[in-house]
Motif scaffolding. Structure first.
Motif, PDB file in Angstrom:
ATOM      1  N   SER A 153      -5.235  -1.706  17.896  1.00 58.92           N
ATOM      2  CA  SER A 153      -4.538  -2.982  18.043  1.00 58.92           C
ATOM      3  C   SER A 153      -3.124  -2.952  17.492  1.00 58.92           C
ATOM      4  O   SER A 153      -2.213  -3.572  18.061  1.00 58.92           O
ATOM      5  N   PHE A 154      -2.915  -2.241  16.367  1.00 60.71           N
ATOM      6  CA  PHE A 154      -1.648  -2.356  15.639  1.00 60.71           C
ATOM      7  C   PHE A 154      -0.890  -1.040  15.505  1.00 60.71           C
ATOM      8  O   PHE A 154       0.195  -1.033  14.923  1.00 60.71           O
ATOM      9  N   GLY A 155      -1.432   0.055  16.007  1.00 59.47           N
ATOM     10  CA  GLY A 155      -0.679   1.303  16.035  1.00 59.47           C
ATOM     11  C   GLY A 155      -0.964   2.228  14.868  1.00 59.47           C
ATOM     12  O   GLY A 155      -1.745   1.924  13.958  1.00 59.47           O
ATOM     13  N   ASN A 156      -0.281   3.371  14.869  1.00 54.19           N
ATOM     14  CA  ASN A 156      -0.517   4.418  13.871  1.00 54.19           C
ATOM     15  C   ASN A 156       0.061   4.105  12.505  1.00 54.19           C
ATOM     16  O   ASN A 156      -0.134   4.885  11.565  1.00 54.19           O
ATOM     17  N   GLN A 157       0.784   2.984  12.377  1.00 56.29           N
ATOM     18  CA  GLN A 157       1.259   2.602  11.046  1.00 56.29           C
ATOM     19  C   GLN A 157       0.090   2.198  10.147  1.00 56.29           C
ATOM     20  O   GLN A 157       0.215   2.178   8.925  1.00 56.29           O
ATOM     21  N   VAL A 158      -1.067   1.868  10.754  1.00 58.17           N
ATOM     22  CA  VAL A 158      -2.273   1.531   9.993  1.00 58.17           C
ATOM     23  C   VAL A 158      -2.832   2.810   9.385  1.00 58.17           C
ATOM     24  O   VAL A 158      -3.189   3.739  10.101  1.00 58.17           O
ATOM     25  N   ALA A 159      -2.898   2.858   8.053  1.00 61.60           N
ATOM     26  CA  ALA A 159      -3.338   4.073   7.362  1.00 61.60           C
ATOM     27  C   ALA A 159      -4.291   3.701   6.229  1.00 61.60           C
ATOM     28  O   ALA A 159      -3.932   2.909   5.353  1.00 61.60           O
ATOM     29  N   PRO A 160      -5.527   4.259   6.218  1.00 55.96           N
ATOM     30  CA  PRO A 160      -6.463   3.939   5.131  1.00 55.96           C
ATOM     31  C   PRO A 160      -6.006   4.549   3.810  1.00 55.96           C
ATOM     32  O   PRO A 160      -5.735   5.740   3.729  1.00 55.96           O
ATOM     33  N   PHE A 161      -5.901   3.722   2.769  1.00 56.34           N
ATOM     34  CA  PHE A 161      -5.617   4.184   1.420  1.00 56.34           C
ATOM     35  C   PHE A 161      -6.906   4.356   0.624  1.00 56.34           C
ATOM     36  O   PHE A 161      -6.888   4.948  -0.452  1.00 56.34           O
ATOM     37  N   GLU A 162      -7.995   3.812   1.165  1.00 52.16           N
ATOM     38  CA  GLU A 162      -9.300   3.895   0.504  1.00 52.16           C
ATOM     39  C   GLU A 162     -10.384   4.101   1.557  1.00 52.16           C
ATOM     40  O   GLU A 162     -10.220   3.732   2.719  1.00 52.16           O
ATOM     41  N   LEU A 163     -11.506   4.680   1.106  1.00 53.38           N
ATOM     42  CA  LEU A 163     -12.700   4.812   1.934  1.00 53.38           C
ATOM     43  C   LEU A 163     -13.883   4.223   1.175  1.00 53.38           C
ATOM     44  O   LEU A 163     -13.926   4.292  -0.061  1.00 53.38           O
ATOM     45  N   PRO A 164     -14.851   3.656   1.886  1.00 57.29           N
ATOM     46  CA  PRO A 164     -16.029   3.120   1.192  1.00 57.29           C
ATOM     47  C   PRO A 164     -16.976   4.223   0.744  1.00 57.29           C
ATOM     48  O   PRO A 164     -17.129   5.234   1.429  1.00 57.29           O
ATOM     49  N   ILE A 165     -17.575   4.032  -0.422  1.00 54.80           N
ATOM     50  CA  ILE A 165     -18.645   4.914  -0.905  1.00 54.80           C
ATOM     51  C   ILE A 165     -19.961   4.159  -0.720  1.00 54.80           C
ATOM     52  O   ILE A 165     -20.174   3.107  -1.320  1.00 54.80           O
ATOM     53  N   GLY A 166     -20.817   4.700   0.131  1.00 53.81           N
ATOM     54  CA  GLY A 166     -22.044   3.996   0.487  1.00 53.81           C
ATOM     55  C   GLY A 166     -21.796   3.065   1.658  1.00 53.81           C
ATOM     56  O   GLY A 166     -20.649   2.754   2.002  1.00 53.81           O
ATOM     57  N   ALA A 167     -22.864   2.636   2.311  1.00 52.68           N
ATOM     58  CA  ALA A 167     -22.749   1.772   3.481  1.00 52.68           C
ATOM     59  C   ALA A 167     -23.746   0.631   3.395  1.00 52.68           C
ATOM     60  O   ALA A 167     -24.839   0.783   2.832  1.00 52.68           O
ATOM     61  N   ASP A 243       7.684   2.497  -0.421  1.00 51.35           N
ATOM     62  CA  ASP A 243       8.864   2.314   0.427  1.00 51.35           C
ATOM     63  C   ASP A 243       8.459   2.019   1.869  1.00 51.35           C
ATOM     64  O   ASP A 243       9.013   1.125   2.517  1.00 51.35           O
ATOM     65  N   GLY A 244       7.469   2.768   2.374  1.00 46.89           N
ATOM     66  CA  GLY A 244       7.009   2.558   3.743  1.00 46.89           C
ATOM     67  C   GLY A 244       6.390   1.185   3.927  1.00 46.89           C
ATOM     68  O   GLY A 244       6.588   0.531   4.950  1.00 46.89           O
ATOM     69  N   PHE A 245       5.651   0.720   2.911  1.00 45.63           N
ATOM     70  CA  PHE A 245       5.031  -0.601   2.996  1.00 45.63           C
ATOM     71  C   PHE A 245       6.071  -1.706   2.903  1.00 45.63           C
ATOM     72  O   PHE A 245       6.057  -2.661   3.692  1.00 45.63           O
ATOM     73  N   THR A 246       6.990  -1.595   1.937  1.00 44.98           N
ATOM     74  CA  THR A 246       8.009  -2.624   1.740  1.00 44.98           C
ATOM     75  C   THR A 246       8.851  -2.828   2.987  1.00 44.98           C
ATOM     76  O   THR A 246       9.233  -3.948   3.319  1.00 44.98           O
ATOM     77  N   ASN A 247       9.111  -1.744   3.709  1.00 43.00           N
ATOM     78  CA  ASN A 247       9.933  -1.818   4.912  1.00 43.00           C
ATOM     79  C   ASN A 247       9.107  -1.986   6.179  1.00 43.00           C
ATOM     80  O   ASN A 247       9.614  -1.814   7.294  1.00 43.00           O
ATOM     81  N   ALA A 248       7.822  -2.325   6.006  1.00 44.52           N
ATOM     82  CA  ALA A 248       6.912  -2.643   7.126  1.00 44.52           C
ATOM     83  C   ALA A 248       6.757  -1.483   8.098  1.00 44.52           C
ATOM     84  O   ALA A 248       6.515  -1.685   9.286  1.00 44.52           O
ATOM     85  N   ARG A 249       6.890  -0.232   7.597  1.00 43.82           N
ATOM     86  CA  ARG A 249       6.652   0.934   8.448  1.00 43.82           C
ATOM     87  C   ARG A 249       5.256   1.506   8.255  1.00 43.82           C
ATOM     88  O   ARG A 249       4.810   2.350   9.016  1.00 43.82           O
ATOM     89  N   LEU A 250       4.567   1.025   7.215  1.00 44.45           N
ATOM     90  CA  LEU A 250       3.242   1.519   6.869  1.00 44.45           C
ATOM     91  C   LEU A 250       2.350   0.323   6.547  1.00 44.45           C
ATOM     92  O   LEU A 250       2.761  -0.584   5.821  1.00 44.45           O
ATOM     93  N   ALA A 251       1.141   0.315   7.091  1.00 44.01           N
ATOM     94  CA  ALA A 251       0.194  -0.783   6.845  1.00 44.01           C
ATOM     95  C   ALA A 251      -1.050  -0.218   6.164  1.00 44.01           C
ATOM     96  O   ALA A 251      -1.954   0.287   6.833  1.00 44.01           O
ATOM     97  N   PRO A 252      -1.096  -0.232   4.820  1.00 39.25           N
ATOM     98  CA  PRO A 252      -2.231   0.353   4.105  1.00 39.25           C
ATOM     99  C   PRO A 252      -3.512  -0.438   4.323  1.00 39.25           C
ATOM    100  O   PRO A 252      -3.493  -1.667   4.421  1.00 39.25           O
ATOM    101  N   VAL A 253      -4.635   0.283   4.389  1.00 39.13           N
ATOM    102  CA  VAL A 253      -5.942  -0.337   4.567  1.00 39.13           C
ATOM    103  C   VAL A 253      -6.745  -0.158   3.286  1.00 39.13           C
ATOM    104  O   VAL A 253      -6.905   0.964   2.785  1.00 39.13           O
ATOM    105  N   PHE A 254      -7.259  -1.276   2.749  1.00 35.76           N
ATOM    106  CA  PHE A 254      -8.102  -1.269   1.554  1.00 35.76           C
ATOM    107  C   PHE A 254      -9.502  -1.724   1.944  1.00 35.76           C
ATOM    108  O   PHE A 254      -9.697  -2.404   2.956  1.00 35.76           O
ATOM    109  N   VAL A 255     -10.466  -1.356   1.132  1.00 37.32           N
ATOM    110  CA  VAL A 255     -11.853  -1.679   1.457  1.00 37.32           C
ATOM    111  C   VAL A 255     -12.493  -2.409   0.283  1.00 37.32           C
ATOM    112  O   VAL A 255     -12.035  -2.311  -0.860  1.00 37.32           O
ATOM    113  N   GLY A 256     -13.578  -3.142   0.577  1.00 36.07           N
ATOM    114  CA  GLY A 256     -14.276  -3.823  -0.503  1.00 36.07           C
ATOM    115  C   GLY A 256     -15.268  -4.845   0.004  1.00 36.07           C
ATOM    116  O   GLY A 256     -15.496  -5.002   1.211  1.00 36.07           O
TER     117      GLY A 256
END
Length: 551
Positions: A153-167, A243-256
């Motif tokens: 939906s939003f392109g390759n700027q979406v990048a996971p910074f975290e992964l879930p442990i367990g499901a 820097d990438g996040f502040t300039n809207a070039r990177l969209a970090p993904v968090f989990v929880g």
């Protein structure tokens, strides 16, 4: 609460589709920070942000809420916007008051309609966007499928910074790809750090490599270093991510999981460490009195420039105005100039809102958000400035209403209270409109949908004591002429004394659409006394207002 410098303030908006868990995430952030001692739930109707009876009854957010959170010597102003399309006005206004957006996505339902809508609004404002994948403890939660949808939906700027442990029910921690460590949550909202479990390495190692690539691709200098060395040091990765996040070039993904407070403390850490402060966001553009563009930097010593992003009614203090200061500062017992309305307002006590609670503050400096009560001339979207330089911030574009109801009070004599209540509700919500239709003789309310108008009708009863009846608004059908015509009318009246006799010839022909009505008098030489001629025009206008065939 103490006054914070702009560099230590973070203004964040939670957005997403209804039901993705924004309100619960807001509650978990307050709980993890110690601002509240017990987490409420949407189902029990005891959350900080959903304090309105309409929200508790419907179990959805219908109004913007906010609360400040103190975390690691910083102040995070968190705003929670409704996720239902009917209440999009609050979202559009609030997005102008923040410096970054957290898009909340359910790991069960994935990317939904309002997720994409909120993302596009943030893109229009060039705001940094992070994603929080929520509800990973639920049945059918699928992180990988949700991540694939986000990238699609939003392109390759979406990048996971975290992964879930367990499901699903076994979800109990997160793998931090940025710092290469595991955060486990055996009990409580604070993580216990440890090494990555063996089974997570085969997933986390390639994910970390992809993260390093994404950070490198957001900066030309970093991509060169990455290609030369094959990797990047952790401090370079962290700096590049910010820097990438502040300039809207990177969209970090968090989990929880907001309901279990898993991953919330790490999200707060990232907000403080990596989210832009008001200083980092740079100057804002304003429009001077003469129409020329100017800029305002985030300087508490500069000329006042503040944006009113929400007004609401409180049963105890009345009209409350929420505002974000971009330049200068607002102090209690002072005067500000509302450059939008062209009037001065007297500022009384300043406070910060935590749901429905008020906490007094000594001032609201540049970069911060505050509230004040009882400003009679101020509405949502207005700008506070100085009288000698009455600049204005660009106005918020609001959508056109989609649904109309005709309303009338159930009890005769309530017309004045109904008019007062509608005027107050209109001030609170610019997407709610009221009009009196002279053709159908109805009072018509306009809104974004059934839920929107339903909430307003319930508020009329709860806040102003007016019960109303609703019905579909009538449509006034119009007639027009399509060709030239000529007619003659005669007036003959004999009732004793002098009789009355008149002949009137009228010619009509159509004008181009939209040009209205033009009346021409073709009487020459004063053959008819002047005092009789206006009556002809009045008769034509009256007939036009009623219609010839259907009237």
């Amino acid at each position: 609460m103490k006054t914070y410098d702009a560099k230590d303030i973070r203004n964040v908006l939670l957005v997403g589709h209804g039901g993705s868990g924004k309100t619960t995430l807001f509650e978990a952030m307050l709980f993890a920070s110690g601002a509240i001692t017990r987490m409420g739930t949407v189902e029990d109707g005891n959350t900080v942000s959903d304090h309105d009876p309409d929200e508790q009854h419907r179990q959805i957010s219908v109004s913007l809420a906010m609360a400040p959170i103190e975390w690691n010597n910083a102040k995070i102003n968190v705003l929670d916007a409704p996720g239902t399309a009917d209440f999009v006005g609050d979202l559009r206004s609030a997005i102008r008051a923040v410096d970054a957006v957290i898009v909340v996505v359910s790991a069960v339902d994935g990317v939904e309609v309002q997720t994409e809508f909120a993302w596009e609004l943030a893109v229009e404002e060039n705001l940094p966007r992070a994603v929080f994948v929520n509800k990973l403890d639920r049945e059918r939660a699928d992180f990988q499928a949700t991540l694939d949808q986000l990238v699609s939906s939003f392109g390759n700027q979406v990048a996971p910074f975290e992964l879930p442990i367990g499901a699903e029910v076994d979800f109990n921690g997160i793998a931090d790809l940025l710092h290469e460590k595991a955060d486990l949550y055996p009990s409580g909202p604070r993580a216990e750090e440890s090494e990555w479990p063996d089974e997570i390495h085969q997933i986390a190692d390639p994910a970390r490599e992809k993260l390093i690539e994404a950070v490198a691709e957001s900066d030309d200098a970093l991509i060169e270093q990455y290609l030369e060395e094959g990797t990047l040091p952790e401090d370079i990765i962290t700096r590049g991510a910010k820097d990438g996040f502040t300039n809207a070039r990177l969209a970090p993904v968090f989990v929880g999981s907001a309901s279990k407070a898993i991953g919330i403390d790490r999200l707060l850490d990232f907000i403080v460490e990596e989210f832009p402060s008001p200083v980092d966001r740079g100057p804002v553009k304003v429009i001077a009195k003469g129409g020329e563009d100017k800029e305002r930097t985030c300087d508490p010593g500069g000329p006042l420039t503040a944006f009113v992003f929400k007004t609401l009614s409180d049963p105890f203090v009345g009209h409350i105005t929420m505002f974000r200061v971009f330049s200068g500062k607002v102090r209690p017992d002072s005067s500000v100039h509302n450059s939008t309305q062209g009037s001065d307002e007297r500022i009384g006590q300043l406070f910060s809102l935590k749901g429905k609670e008020h906490e007094t503050v000594s001032e609201v400096p540049a970069g911060d958000i505050g509230a004040v009560a009882k400003l009679p001339h101020t509405h949502t979207g207005d700008t506070f400035a100085t009288k000698d330089d009455p600049v204005q911030l660009p106005s918020v574009e609001l959508p056109e209403p989609l649904l109309a109801y005709a309303i009338s009070p159930k009890t005769k004599g309530d017309e004045d209270r109904l008019a007062t209540g509608l005027a107050r509700l209109r001030e609170e919500d610019p997407t709610f409109r009221v009009a009196r239709n002279d053709e159908t003789h109805q009072t018509v309310i306009y809104g974004m949908g059934e839920a929107h108008l339903g909430v307003q009708i319930e508020r009329l009863k709860a806040k102003f004591g007016v019960e109303v009846e609703t019905r579909p608004a009538k449509i006034a059908y119009r007639e027009t002429i399509r060709g030239k015509a000529k007619a003659q009318g005669r007036h003959v009246k004999q009732s004793g004394g002098h009789g009355q006799y008149a002949v009137c010839e009228i010619e009509i022909e159509p004008l181009p659409r939209g040009e209205g009505f033009v009346y021409e008098d073709k009487i020459f030489g004063g053959a008819i006394p002047q005092q009789f001629i206006p009556s002809i025009e009045k008769g034509i206008v009256k007939t036009m207002s009623e219609g010839v065939l259907s009237g």
